[in-house]
Structure formats: C-alpha cells, structure tokens
Design an enzyme around this catalytic site. Structure first.
Site, mmCIF file in Angstrom:
data_model
loop_
_atom_site.group_PDB
_atom_site.id
_atom_site.type_symbol
_atom_site.label_atom_id
_atom_site.label_comp_id
_atom_site.label_asym_id
_atom_site.label_seq_id
_atom_site.Cartn_x
_atom_site.Cartn_y
_atom_site.Cartn_z
ATOM 1 N N HIS A 183 -3.119 -3.328 -5.917
ATOM 2 C CA HIS A 183 -3.445 -2.825 -4.578
ATOM 3 C C HIS A 183 -4.939 -2.952 -4.300
ATOM 4 O O HIS A 183 -5.751 -2.171 -4.792
ATOM 5 C CB HIS A 183 -2.995 -1.360 -4.455
ATOM 6 N N ASN A 191 -4.371 6.902 -1.290
ATOM 7 C CA ASN A 191 -3.698 7.318 -0.061
ATOM 8 C C ASN A 191 -3.012 8.668 -0.199
ATOM 9 O O ASN A 191 -2.676 9.307 0.790
ATOM 10 C CB ASN A 191 -2.685 6.257 0.392
ATOM 11 N N GLU A 227 -6.065 -0.688 -7.373
ATOM 12 C CA GLU A 227 -5.120 0.203 -8.047
ATOM 13 C C GLU A 227 -4.075 -0.684 -8.732
ATOM 14 O O GLU A 227 -3.389 -1.462 -8.064
ATOM 15 C CB GLU A 227 -4.440 1.139 -7.048
ATOM 16 N N SER A 230 0.818 -1.205 0.000
ATOM 17 C CA SER A 230 0.000 0.000 0.000
ATOM 18 C C SER A 230 0.852 1.256 0.000
ATOM 19 O O SER A 230 0.311 2.348 -0.180
ATOM 20 C CB SER A 230 -0.966 0.014 1.190
#
Ligand code: NAD
Length: 551
Positions: free
Chosen positions: A184, A234, A196, A163
């Site tokens: 991901h 993120n 992702e 991540s």
C-alpha cells in the site's frame, strides 16, 4: 480452551508461540499453515515487474520502479491508457531534466525501462512481481489475479495496492494464495515514504519479507501490517476527523478554531482544512467502509456533519466550498482568529500546581508574567492537578472533565479548563483552547482568557466540552493505535512510523503516550465515556493492561 485449539477448530494450524515471537522480533504476521506451505522467494531487487492499472497510483509506482532500474511493463484495461501514462511520465522526467534534478541520460534510461502493454497475454516470461493498482473493487481485483495466475510462474509475487479491501479476501480463490500481499503506497507515490506491507491470513511470510526489502531498496520506509479494516494509517487516523466532527455537531467551536488548535499542537493541517483537501466524498467513503468493516462499531461511526456536506455537494477544495470557501487559485482559508490580549488584573495570590514539564512551563510563564508586578507565584507539587490557582479561582489543565464537572466537584464556580499541550511552546501566541464553567462570574470569564494570554498563549474559547480539542483527539488517536497493536495489526514502532510518514503527524501515537501517561490517557477517555455514554470512548485493553502493570 487453548488458543491453538480454537485455531485448529477453525481449520487453521497456527503456532501461537511463534506468532508472538515473530511479532516481537519482526513486527510481522507469520505465515499461516492453512493449506499453504512456506514459499522461498528470491529477492525482488532487479526483477521484471508488471504494473496493472495506469491511473494515478499505477503510473506513480511504475515511475518509481523504473527509476530503480527495473524492467517494467504497464497494462490498463482502457485502451491507450498505459501509453498515455508513459507519455506523461516522459514529460515529468523532461521537467526534472530542465530543473537540473535529473540527467537527460538517466531520464532516457528510466523511460526506456517502461513498456506499455496492449494485452496481459504479452507479459514477459520472467515477470517475478505484479503490482495491481486498478479500480477499488473486490470482484475486479479477484478476477484480475485469477486471470494472471494462469499466465505467471507459480513463484511470481502478486501485490495489491488496495487501500481498503481485505487482502485475505482478494487472495481467496487463488491457486497459490500465499503469494498475494498488500503493498500500500501513499499518494503521491514519488514523495510519500510510507509503504504498508499488508499480510492477509494466507500471505506467506517470505512474500511479505521480499516486498518489505524491495520497498527499502526503493527508498521507502515499509511497515508490516495485518489485513484488518483501514490497515494502520486509515484506521488510526479516524479520530483526527471524528473528534472534530463531533465537536462541530454539538456546536462547541467553529472549523477555524478547531483547525487553529490542532495546527498549534503541531499538525500540519487542521482536520477541517484537511477534509476539504481530501474531499468530503472520499473521506466519507473511507469512514463508511471502515465503519462497516468493523460491523458498525460506534467508534468508527461517520458524522451527520460530513454526510450533509456530501449531500449538499460541499466537497471541499475540488468543489470550491467545504468548511471554507476557495477561490479558483486555491486560496481562501480565512486568517487565524485573533487572540484576546489583555493584561491580567492584579491578583493577590497565584499558585502553580502540579509536576512535570507542563507545570514547570506554567511556573516559568507565570513567573515571567508576574515579574512586571514585582512578585512571583507560589508552587505546590502534590495537589494532584496541574494549572494555576488565582485568588481562589482555578485554571486547570484538562484531565478530560469539563469545567462544569470540576466546578461541581470543587463546589466553586470560577473554574476554567485549558487544553493539553503536546510540547512546551517555543514562541508566544500559540493557540490554546479553553472553556469556562457555565456559572462562572463574569469577571473570571474575562480573567481566564487574560491569564492564558499573559502566559503566552492565544486563547480560543470553546463551549464547555469534555477533553476540549487536543486532549480528546490525541487520547483517541493513542487509543486507536493501542487497539491496533492489541489486535496484532502492527507494532507500536510501526504505528508511530506509519502515522508520521503516511499522514505527516508531528509525532506517533506511542511517542505522544510516552510524553503523557497511560493513566492520564485513560482518564480522558473515561471522562468522555462517562459524559457521552456509549461504546465510542471505551479505553483499549492494551492501555488497561499497561496501567495495571504500572501500579
Ligand atoms: P485510478 O482511477 O486513477 O486508476 C485506476 C486505473 O485502473 C484506471 O486507469 C482504470 O482504467 C484501470 N483499471 C480498472 N479496472 C482494470 C482492470 N480490471 N484491469 C486493468 N486496468 C483496470 O485509481 P488510483 O487512484 O490510481 O487507485 C488505484 C488503486 O490504488 C485503488 O485500489 C486505490 O484504492 C489504491 N490507492 C489509491 C490512492 C489514491 O490516493 N488515489 C492511494 C493509495 C491506494
């Protein structure tokens, strides 16, 4: 110097025109020709798969792939962990059968697809995909993939569920780095739709494409991303927490008020309750890693507020206390603050200013409020601001400046600003932040709240902070997304999909932008930049270019 010359000096041979074209067509970072010839990857649907790491994510990924009918092997460095994960999966499938959501036969077939492995050397010869979900540590991941390369065919795809670690860095040192890609998933894997697909500098475009297609076949919504700190979700999500933490640090509002404002704007949870759920230790660690990876760019700086909570063991739900206190049954969020509901004092003159949906809504709401007194507001379209003028006082939609700044500019103290509306409210009692100029008359302080209540809002008063809550948070989310697009991390469509599916935002940053204006977002950012002075609120070149093009 041409861009390709710079790339060649760096030992890379990128064809920038095809990179631009690939982005436009596929939203994908194409292969780079740095010693890495294009690969031909057969579709991965139906392939034998090895998942390494049988923790939360690995077990979830194994379950997903087995449900899709793949022959799976599952390995974990801790003896017995893979067997334990398969046992747990059996119990999960049994529960689904008991609820009538799965047939006993389908459950048996799914479970029969997963074989726990005692040693990596026992992997199947026909393994065509390895998905790694081990500890988040670069050295451990590199060592694992290097070990696997010796055991696998050269065209076996290697996917990492990291991540936060650079996919480029994980691939470095591999014999065939082009076959490594980020895949991901989000937690819980079974429920979260987003994947992702992260390409590093080495990643072959056909490898990213094969993982993209496989994710679709598994019922997920994949988006391409370039391997940069935080990837898409993120990274873009940082301001959601950071702006609230900044407001808490300057004591502009309580966690309750900030959460209520952002929930009213459509977010499923406010930042404080969400940070309590994620855990302040985890959220602080992600913030710190994105901050470090951006070489301490102030935009990503963690907050002393979260640091202190981590130091104090106030980690959120898991420790029983974060911004809120929690009971053992998980309850504990305090009720929403109660709004002040007073009828507005009789005004001699009310004028609605501005154009667009917010001004139209204010016009409608003010007309409704004044109808009881037997008259209606006037309307001015071209005054350059949105809000209400009430007997010389002003209730102004935030353009990023605080009420004190507007008061100084207008040489009038009875000024209040209210927060941005992302959508026209469909019911009364929607929480809305507002602030009053510090030198406003006591009567206007009361009346500003009363007028917002009369317009149908539940007004929540903040200290006079620029951009209030929603305007600054959403402007910063748009800005971060714009920077990500400018830097080739993703396309606007991918950013929107990623934020809606990865963190359940009510809309994507570019969807918010289309309901606002580039100039309006830049105005909020510039106002914050002027007020706080520093690099944090600089507007993205992507926004500036669009603003210039629109002139
Ligand atoms: P976890 O701690 O639940 O599981 C990791 C498993 O890997 C453990 O069972 C451990 O024994 C095993 N392991 C460690 N080193 C190993 C090695 N060298 N070889 C084989 N097995 C090894 O962790 P998790 O939450 O499942 O996270 C796994 C990966 O997924 C991490 O990279 C993490 O960043 C990423 N991720 C986690 C989440 C999340 O919400 N937990 C979400 C997305 C991505």
């Amino acid at each position: 110097m041409a861009r390709c010359d710079v790339a060649q000096m760096a030992g890379l041979s990128w064809d920038w025109d095809s990179i631009d074209a690939a982005w436009k067509k596929e939203g994908r970072w194409p292969e780079c020709a740095a010693g890495n010839s294009a690969m031909t990857i057969r579709p991965l649907q139906g392939a034998s798969i090895l998942v390494v790491g049988a923790g939360i994510m690995g077990a979830g990924i194994a379950q997903l792939a087995a449900r899709a009918g793949h022959r799976m092997q599952l390995f974990d460095a801790r003896a017995g962990e893979a067997q334990q994960a398969v046992r747990k999966l059996g119990a999960t499938l049994d529960a689904l059968v008991a609820k009538g959501k799965l047939t006993a036969e389908a459950a048996e077939i799914t479970l029969g697809c997963i074989e726990p492995l005692a040693a990596l050397e026992e992997l199947r010869d026909d393994t065509r995909l390895v998905i790694e979900a081990i500890v988040e540590d670069l050295d451990a991941k590199r060592a694992l993939f290097q070990q696997l390369e010796a055991l696998l065919a050269a065209d076996c795809v290697l996917a990492t569920n990291t991540s936060s670690i650079s996919v480029t860095a994980i691939a470095n040192g591999l014999e065939h780095p082009g076959r490594l890609v980020g895949m991901h998933f989000f937690n819980p894997v079974a429920q979260m739709k987003l994947v992702e697909v992260v390409s590093g500098l080495h990643t072959d475009a056909s490898v990213a494409a094969a993982i993209f297609d496989l994710s679709c076949a598994w019922g997920k919504t994949p988006v391409h991303a370039r391997s940069t700190p935080g990837f898409i979700v993120n990274r873009i999500a940082r301001p959601f927490y950071a702006e609230t933490l900044a407001l808490l640090l300057e004591q502009a509002a309580t966690p309750q008020v900030l959460d209520a404002c952002l929930r009213a704007a459509g977010f499923r949870m406010g930042p404080c309750e969400l940070m309590d759920l994620i855990g302040h230790d985890t959220n602080f660690a992600v913030t710190l890693s994105v901050y470090k990876a951006h070489f301490f760019d102030k935009r990503f700086a963690p907050s002393p507020v979260q640091h202190e909570m981590v130091d104090g063991g106030l980690l959120g739900r898991k420790s029983g206390r974060g911004f809120y206190r929690y009971q053992s049954d998980g309850s504990g969020l305090p009720p929403l603050p109660v709004a002040v509901h007073e009828a507005p004092s009789t005004a001699g003159e009310v004028t609605v200013h501005g154009v667009g949906v917010i001004a139209d809504f204010l016009d409608l709401a003010a007309t409704r409020a004044l109808a009881q007194q037997g008259w209606g507001p006037a309307r001015v379209h071209d005054s350059g601001w949105t809000g209400l003028a009430i007997d010389g006082a002003r209730l102004v939609l935030s353009d990023g400046r605080c009420a004190a700044e507007l008061a100084a500019e207008l040489d009038s103290q009875d000024i209040a600003v209210f927060d941005r509306l992302l959508a026209v409210p469909t019911s009364t009692g929607t929480a809305l932040a507002f602030a009053v100029a510090p030198a406003a008359s006591p009567a206007w302080r009361t009346q500003a709240a009363a007028w917002l209540a009369a317009l149908g809002f539940a007004p929540l008063r903040l200290a006079d902070a620029p951009g209030l809550v929603v305007a600054r948070t959403v402007a910063m989310l748009i800005n971060e997304a714009a920077d990500a697009v400018q830097q080739g991390v993703c396309t606007p469509d991918s950013a929107d999909a990623a934020m809606k599916l990865g963190v359940n935002y009510p809309a994507g940053p570019f969807e918010w932008l289309s309901g606002w204006s580039v100039a309006g977002v830049i105005a909020v950012l510039d106002a914050l930049d002027a007020y706080y002075r520093g690099e944090r609120y600089r507007a993205s070149p992507w926004l500036h270019r669009r603003n210039q093009a629109a002139r």
